[in-house]
Design an enzyme around this catalytic site. Structure first.
Site, PDB file in Angstrom:
ATOM      1  N   GLU A  79       4.708 -19.205 -63.553  1.00 27.40           N
ATOM      2  CA  GLU A  79       6.173 -19.124 -63.383  1.00 27.40           C
ATOM      3  C   GLU A  79       6.635 -20.191 -62.405  1.00 27.40           C
ATOM      4  OE1 GLU A  79       6.746 -15.300 -61.518  1.00 27.40           O
ATOM      5  OE2 GLU A  79       5.016 -14.593 -62.647  1.00 27.40           O
TER       6      GLU A  79
ATOM      7  N   TYR B 285      10.312 -10.825 -60.708  1.00 30.49           N
ATOM      8  CA  TYR B 285       9.016 -11.289 -61.201  1.00 30.49           C
ATOM      9  C   TYR B 285       7.862 -10.344 -60.920  1.00 30.49           C
ATOM     10  CZ  TYR B 285       9.301 -13.233 -56.436  1.00 30.49           C
ATOM     11  OH  TYR B 285       9.502 -13.408 -55.097  1.00 30.49           O
TER      12      TYR B 285
ATOM     13  N   CYS C  32      12.911 -72.628 -37.755  1.00 33.62           N
ATOM     14  CA  CYS C  32      12.753 -71.269 -37.225  1.00 33.62           C
ATOM     15  C   CYS C  32      11.255 -70.932 -37.186  1.00 33.62           C
ATOM     16  CB  CYS C  32      13.496 -70.255 -38.087  1.00 33.62           C
ATOM     17  SG  CYS C  32      13.156 -68.548 -37.581  1.00 33.62           S
TER      18      CYS C  32
ATOM     19  N   CYS D  90      19.624 -64.951 -35.591  1.00 28.93           N
ATOM     20  CA  CYS D  90      18.217 -64.722 -35.913  1.00 28.93           C
ATOM     21  C   CYS D  90      17.500 -64.215 -34.661  1.00 28.93           C
ATOM     22  CB  CYS D  90      17.588 -66.023 -36.402  1.00 28.93           C
ATOM     23  SG  CYS D  90      15.799 -65.907 -36.571  1.00 28.93           S
TER      24      CYS D  90
ATOM     25  N   CYS E  78      14.916 -67.327 -33.637  1.00 29.56           N
ATOM     26  CA  CYS E  78      15.317 -68.667 -33.185  1.00 29.56           C
ATOM     27  C   CYS E  78      16.741 -68.685 -32.631  1.00 29.56           C
ATOM     28  CB  CYS E  78      15.182 -69.675 -34.323  1.00 29.56           C
ATOM     29  SG  CYS E  78      16.397 -69.437 -35.628  1.00 29.56           S
TER      30      CYS E  78
ATOM     31  N   CYS F 270      18.425 -66.693 -42.383  1.00 31.64           N
ATOM     32  CA  CYS F 270      18.308 -67.676 -41.325  1.00 31.64           C
ATOM     33  C   CYS F 270      17.999 -68.980 -42.054  1.00 31.64           C
ATOM     34  CB  CYS F 270      17.158 -67.309 -40.382  1.00 31.64           C
ATOM     35  SG  CYS F 270      16.801 -68.638 -39.219  1.00 31.64           S
TER      36      CYS F 270
ATOM     37  N   LYS G 299       8.271 -21.349 -58.998  1.00 31.57           N
ATOM     38  CA  LYS G 299       8.454 -20.699 -57.696  1.00 31.57           C
ATOM     39  C   LYS G 299       9.900 -20.949 -57.281  1.00 31.57           C
ATOM     40  CE  LYS G 299       6.071 -20.175 -53.303  1.00 31.57           C
ATOM     41  NZ  LYS G 299       7.112 -20.283 -52.317  1.00 31.57           N
TER      42      LYS G 299
ATOM     43  N   LYS H  81       2.172 -26.462 -54.996  1.00 30.47           N
ATOM     44  CA  LYS H  81       3.318 -27.211 -54.481  1.00 30.47           C
ATOM     45  C   LYS H  81       3.190 -28.669 -54.875  1.00 30.47           C
ATOM     46  CE  LYS H  81       5.014 -24.457 -50.936  1.00 30.47           C
ATOM     47  NZ  LYS H  81       6.305 -24.451 -50.304  1.00 30.47           N
TER      48      LYS H  81
ATOM     49  N   ASP I 101      13.187 -21.157 -55.172  1.00 25.60           N
ATOM     50  CA  ASP I 101      13.437 -21.392 -53.752  1.00 25.60           C
ATOM     51  C   ASP I 101      14.625 -20.554 -53.298  1.00 25.60           C
ATOM     52  OD1 ASP I 101      12.937 -22.373 -51.312  1.00 25.60           O
ATOM     53  OD2 ASP I 101      13.738 -24.373 -51.672  1.00 25.60           O
TER      54      ASP I 101
HETATM   55  S1  IVH Z   1       4.949 -13.636 -56.513  1.00 30.52           S
HETATM   56  C1  IVH Z   1       2.186 -11.481 -53.410  1.00 30.52           C
HETATM   57  N1  IVH Z   1       6.426 -15.222 -57.930  1.00 30.52           N
HETATM   58  O1  IVH Z   1       7.391 -17.194 -52.783  1.00 30.52           O
HETATM   59  C2  IVH Z   1       3.399 -12.318 -53.438  1.00 30.52           C
HETATM   60  N2  IVH Z   1       6.743 -15.205 -55.584  1.00 30.52           N
HETATM   61  O2  IVH Z   1       5.489 -18.130 -50.763  1.00 30.52           O
HETATM   62  C3  IVH Z   1       4.168 -12.039 -54.655  1.00 30.52           C
HETATM   63  N3  IVH Z   1       8.516 -16.692 -54.810  1.00 30.52           N
HETATM   64  O3  IVH Z   1       7.476 -14.379 -50.762  1.00 30.52           O
HETATM   65  C4  IVH Z   1       5.129 -13.083 -54.878  1.00 30.52           C
HETATM   66  N4  IVH Z   1       9.100 -17.446 -56.786  1.00 30.52           N
HETATM   67  O4  IVH Z   1       9.594 -14.976 -52.058  1.00 30.52           O
HETATM   68  C5  IVH Z   1       6.136 -14.786 -56.700  1.00 30.52           C
HETATM   69  N5  IVH Z   1       7.703 -16.542 -59.324  1.00 30.52           N
HETATM   70  C6  IVH Z   1       7.409 -16.120 -58.107  1.00 30.52           C
HETATM   71  C7  IVH Z   1       8.090 -16.570 -56.966  1.00 30.52           C
HETATM   72  C8  IVH Z   1       7.720 -16.104 -55.711  1.00 30.52           C
HETATM   73  C9  IVH Z   1       9.346 -17.483 -55.501  1.00 30.52           C
HETATM   74  C10 IVH Z   1       8.509 -16.573 -53.341  1.00 30.52           C
HETATM   75  C11 IVH Z   1       8.449 -15.151 -52.826  1.00 30.52           C
HETATM   76  C12 IVH Z   1       7.243 -15.100 -51.921  1.00 30.52           C
HETATM   77  C13 IVH Z   1       7.058 -16.544 -51.608  1.00 30.52           C
HETATM   78  C14 IVH Z   1       5.631 -16.822 -51.199  1.00 30.52           C
END
Ligand code: IVH
Length: 665
Positions: free
Chosen positions: A118, A227, A430, A407, A410, A425, A120, A315, A122
């Site tokens: 999935e 999730y 120079c 410059c 020089c 320059c 991640k 990451k 933010d």
């Molecule tokens: S699973 C056991 N799935 O990332 C942890 N976390 O760095 C279960 N996060 O605290 C989390 N997208 O806030 C999971 N698809 C995703 C996520 C996700 C963002 C965040 C979440 C977690 C942090 C960890």
């Protein structure tokens, strides 16, 4: 304490107070002033220093350091709630090897397993409980054990169902975020109201979720993805794939970019593809999450206090970080061009420590409104020279840095180019321009003069052996004096002299490039050399006749004419010729079978990229770095990405290695 220890103690105290300031901005003001990567770097440095020099501090002094606080923030205004199951974090991987290690551990325990991948998100994690089909309680992550009751605010989030068609108790977890478009709307609104703007969507989401007035939350439009289901076995769920099906059936918002995969190759493919996809999403992501799909192994795999061994976050390398601009200074290049540079508070970017970056020209500084002490973002440009790309915030209310008008070497007045974008320059005497030209002349790409790098050239200039380019060819007359020089043995002087003799046999383009003529790079030099043929014909060559070729524009012709009309340069070339040095053009094209064909190379091939580049050039073809209508062939290896997509879109012929060899036959 000795003086070194006093200095180190002060450095540690300064670091502590700087990080405290960053913590306050992040946790209490929801307005971070540094990138995560910068923060991590500095806190790591502080930890190391504190460990090494703990004896310089009292216990109290160390206890109050930001390294001792964990997730300091806890608001006083929301009710604290203890989570039934702790909300853990995720371990991080930055490389494919780290993912391989993660899988190796799983492989020891699990059989016939798969992965669920999935994005991640933010945002901020949230745990939501449903009772009798109704949203009952929503709690933030807090420190992982105790969070805050933000139920009323979460009820304002449109996409989170307030009622579900499932009557058993259910606890779901996910991420609350502010979409990029809603973030932009929010900042527009804040600007109109003359309120401080949000630094990024994540802080926009955090600041919104912590509003005491739920009406404001409603107005600002948060979003969410769920999730995770707590205690999935209670709902007869056996895999992550099933969890998502379950969530989807109950109309919870879930990410569309998830995928069940079976092999490590598929994981790498997802990582590669998602790199492009993530830029088109309306929400910010912070990498991807790879989870073991089969939940029955989770307990056996176990957990550390912080994270489970059943999932990992990958990451992407950050390609930008922020740091402080310590100083702005100008340097002069071999063509007299002025470049503005930044001295930075050292920071790590894509694995290397960076203390300097380029600022290009003055207009660049002016547009970004930069001055010393500002916090700036830097980025690796073309993988080599880092570049300052934007201002994060102004530390002091200083106006923009002043344009340099003389410059720095020089002290002669600088001249603006016609576009006012560049400054030059133009003093032929120079010392810095002369020095840079000599260094360039001797370099590997130009005349390949052995061991004559910057340091040795500076030394020869200082000792009066070299003032101008032709002096290199006179060094052999002074070999006795040279061998008496301190720091040089007989052998090293001989090597220098031999390499100078050898350079006379190089093809003409090398010396044309070595002259440091404005706009004349290595590639153009080669083309010009093929037309001029020998050095003795260069100075009076009719460059106008080259304008009919694609490779040569009017800027190049006028620069060549200007250089050849200059008395200093005419006399230089004459002196070189008088010394018996007359380079001639040596074509190394093996065939012209690829003439008029343009290639782009992408993906992983069996040989280094330079191998194919050489072959293309030797057969008269051209290479460009990006795919366009003008591309004839995309030579494509494994794991190709956006270039392949673009070539497919433009209907460019895509060939593999074997087909490429066939073309060259
Ligand atoms: S699973 C056991 N799935 O990332 C942890 N976390 O760095 C279960 N996060 O605290 C989390 N997208 O806030 C999971 N698809 C995703 C996520 C996700 C963002 C965040 C979440 C977690 C942090 C960890």
């Amino acid at each position: 304490m000795n003086s070194k220890e006093i200095k180190i103690k002060q450095e540690i105290l300064d670091l502590q107070s700087k990080i405290n300031e960053w913590d306050n901005a992040y946790y209490n003001l929801d307005n971070p002033i540094v990138e995560d990567a910068v923060y991590d770097n500095e806190i790591l440095r502080l930890k190391k220093l504190e460990e090494q020099y703990a004896y310089l501090f009292t216990y109290e002094e160390l206890k109050n350091s930001p390294t001792q606080k964990i997730n300091a923030f806890a608001s006083e205004t929301f009710t604290k709630i203890r989570h039934n199951e702790p909300m853990l974090s995720l371990n991080k991987a930055y490389t494919y090897e780290e993912i391989e290690k993660f899988i190796a551990k799983i492989d020891k325990i699990a059989v016939n397993y798969s992965f669920y991948i999935e994005p991640k998100i933010d945002g901020l994690s949230i745990s939501i409980k449903y009772k009798n089909g109704k949203l009952w309680q929503a709690v933030t992550r807090g420190d992982g054990l105790i969070g805050e009751d933000v139920t009323e605010n979460v009820k304002q989030i449109e996409c989170i169902p307030k009622e579900i068609n499932y009557l058993n108790d259910l606890e779901v977890r996910g991420e609350i975020y502010l979409s990029i478009s809603d973030f932009n709307n929010l900042n527009r609104m804040l600007e109109l109201e003359n309120k401080p703007k949000m630094a990024n969507p994540r802080n926009g989401a955090a600041g919104t979720l912590r509003q005491l007035n739920p009406e404001i939350v409603k107005e600002r439009k948060l979003s969410a993805f769920l999730y995770y289901i707590v205690n999935p076995e209670l709902h007869n769920i056996k895999t992550m794939t099933e969890s998502f099906e379950f969530l989807s059936k109950l109309e919870f918002p879930i990410s569309k970019e998830t995928k069940t995969v079976y092999t490590i190759e598929e994981i790498f493919e997802y990582i590669n593809n998602f790199k492009t996809i993530k830029t088109s999403l309306d929400y910010e992501t912070d990498g991807i999450v790879i989870k073991l799909n089969e939940l029955k192994y989770y307990n056996e795999l176990g957990y550390t206090v912080k994270f489970p061994h059943s999932a990992i976050a990958f990451k992407y390398e950050p390609d930008t970080v922020s740091t402080t601009l310590k100083n702005i200074f100008a340097t002069i290049g071999r063509t007299g061009l002025v470049t503005y540079n930044a001295e930075l508070e050292p920071v790590t970017l894509s694995g290397s420590r960076i203390s300097f970056a380029t600022l290009n020209n003055y207009q660049y500084i002016y547009d970004l409104n930069l001055n010393t002490n500002d916090l700036v973002y830097i980025k690796k440009a073309g993988e080599i020279i880092p570049c300052v790309i934007s201002l994060v915030n102004k530390k002091e209310e200083l106006n923009v840095f002043n344009k340099i008008i003389t410059c720095p070497y020089c002290k002669e007045s600088l001249i603006d180019s016609e576009t006012f974008l560049e400054q030059y320059c133009i003093n032929p005497n120079c010392p810095e321009i002369i020095r840079k030209r000599l260094i360039h002349f001797a370099s590997k790409e130009a005349m390949e003069l052995d061991t004559l790098g910057e340091k040795n050239i500076d030394f020869f200039i200082e000792k009066g052996f070299i003032k101008n380019i032709d002096d290199f060819f006179r060094l052999k007359e002074r070999s006795a004096e040279l061998t008496n020089l301190e720091g040089f043995g007989y052998k090293s002087i001989m090597n220098i002299l031999i390499s100078i003799e050898k350079s006379k046999e190089l093809s003409l383009e090398r010396i044309i490039f070595a002259f440091s003529i404005k706009h004349i790079g290595a590639k153009v030099s080669k083309f010009i050399a093929s037309k001029v043929v020998s050095l003795d014909q260069f100075i009076d060559f009719d460059f106008e006749q080259l304008t009919s070729y694609d490779e040569i524009g009017p800027k190049i012709v006028s620069s060549l004419k200007e250089w050849c009309n200059n008395e200093h340069n005419r006399s230089l070339v004459t002196r070189i010729l008088d010394l018996g040095v007359n380079l001639v053009y040596k074509s190394n094209a093996k065939s012209n079978i690829l003439e008029n064909l343009t290639f782009v190379i992408t993906g992983e091939l069996s040989q280094p990229r330079s191998f194919y580049e050489k072959m293309i050039l030797e057969n008269g073809g051209k290479i460009t770095s990006s795919v366009s209508q003008k591309t004839n062939y995309l030579l494509c290896g494994e794991k190709a990405g956006s270039k392949l997509e673009k070539a497919q879109k433009l209907n460019i012929k895509i060939i593999n290695e074997n087909e490429f060899y066939d073309l060259c036959k």
